[in-house]
Design a protein around this motif. Structure first.
Motif, PDB file in Angstrom:
ATOM      1  N   VAL A  55       0.044  -3.699  -3.851  1.00 26.00           N
ATOM      2  CA  VAL A  55      -0.319  -2.292  -3.970  1.00 26.00           C
ATOM      3  C   VAL A  55       0.966  -1.473  -3.972  1.00 26.00           C
ATOM      4  O   VAL A  55       1.755  -1.543  -3.029  1.00 26.00           O
ATOM      5  N   GLY A  56       1.185  -0.700  -5.034  1.00 25.12           N
ATOM      6  CA  GLY A  56       2.364   0.151  -5.125  1.00 25.12           C
ATOM      7  C   GLY A  56       2.284   1.327  -4.165  1.00 25.12           C
ATOM      8  O   GLY A  56       1.209   1.663  -3.647  1.00 25.12           O
ATOM      9  N   ALA A  57       3.410   1.964  -3.938  1.00 28.62           N
ATOM     10  CA  ALA A  57       3.506   3.054  -2.964  1.00 28.62           C
ATOM     11  C   ALA A  57       2.565   4.217  -3.294  1.00 28.62           C
ATOM     12  O   ALA A  57       1.855   4.714  -2.404  1.00 28.62           O
ATOM     13  N   SER A  58       2.537   4.650  -4.542  1.00 25.66           N
ATOM     14  CA  SER A  58       1.687   5.792  -4.889  1.00 25.66           C
ATOM     15  C   SER A  58       0.205   5.435  -4.745  1.00 25.66           C
ATOM     16  O   SER A  58      -0.602   6.250  -4.295  1.00 25.66           O
ATOM     17  N   ARG A  59      -0.154   4.206  -5.085  1.00 27.02           N
ATOM     18  CA  ARG A  59      -1.548   3.783  -4.949  1.00 27.02           C
ATOM     19  C   ARG A  59      -1.908   3.632  -3.472  1.00 27.02           C
ATOM     20  O   ARG A  59      -3.013   3.951  -3.051  1.00 27.02           O
ATOM     21  N   LEU A  60      -0.969   3.144  -2.666  1.00 22.35           N
ATOM     22  CA  LEU A  60      -1.219   3.011  -1.231  1.00 22.35           C
ATOM     23  C   LEU A  60      -1.440   4.398  -0.610  1.00 22.35           C
ATOM     24  O   LEU A  60      -2.323   4.577   0.236  1.00 22.35           O
ATOM     25  N   TYR A  61      -0.660   5.357  -1.058  1.00 25.58           N
ATOM     26  CA  TYR A  61      -0.836   6.735  -0.583  1.00 25.58           C
ATOM     27  C   TYR A  61      -2.233   7.237  -0.969  1.00 25.58           C
ATOM     28  O   TYR A  61      -2.941   7.827  -0.148  1.00 25.58           O
ATOM     29  N   ARG A  62      -2.648   6.991  -2.209  1.00 28.49           N
ATOM     30  CA  ARG A  62      -3.982   7.411  -2.668  1.00 28.49           C
ATOM     31  C   ARG A  62      -5.067   6.695  -1.866  1.00 28.49           C
ATOM     32  O   ARG A  62      -6.073   7.310  -1.482  1.00 28.49           O
TER      33      ARG A  62
END
Length: 140
Positions: A55-62
């Motif tokens: 899971v990429g950082a932006s997706r993890l944030y979402r």
């Protein structure tokens, strides 16, 4: 330094995935609904939950916003886990992951976490241990 097998999911990715699955199930949200919220397919959600895809950082944030938890939720208890793919004989990681993956495990964890009295929590734990020991004795 240990050589990494690219076909085996990274332990960190597996941990993050198990936390995604736990929170999604606690919210009684389907993989399809979570995928819709993230703009991915439910198959992609499955891969995240298994740790097969990182899971990429932006997706993890979402994910943290959709699942209503802080980002650090996905990393809780990670420091206590070994970061090698081999398991020690007394390592409980497979038991914990299997427990989290089951609907009964999620339901039990959700109900148990609602018990605020520490004495009651210990009594419930002792009851479960006693029942497990009795079943173990019957099996042998």
């Amino acid at each position: 330094m240990q050589k990494v097998n690219p076909r085996v999911p990274n332990p960190v990715d597996m941990h993050v995935g198990s936390r995604i699955r736990l929170r999604r199930q606690l919210m009684k949200m389907s993989q399809e609904k979570l995928g819709d919220e993230l703009g991915v397919t439910f198959q992609q959600v499955q891969k995240y939950e298994r740790g097969a895809n990182r899971v990429g950082a932006s997706r993890l944030y979402r994910l943290s916003r959709v699942l209503e938890v802080p980002v650090q939720f996905f990393f809780e208890d990670l420091a206590d886990k070994p970061m090698v793919s081999g398991m020690a004989e007394d390592d409980q990681t497979p038991i914990v992951y299997n427990f989290i993956q089951s609907s009964d495990g999620v339901s039990l964890a959700e109900a148990f976490s609602k018990i605020s009295d520490a004495k009651v929590r210990r009594r419930v734990l002792e009851l479960v241990r006693t029942l497990a020991a009795e079943e173990d004795e019957l099996a042998h």
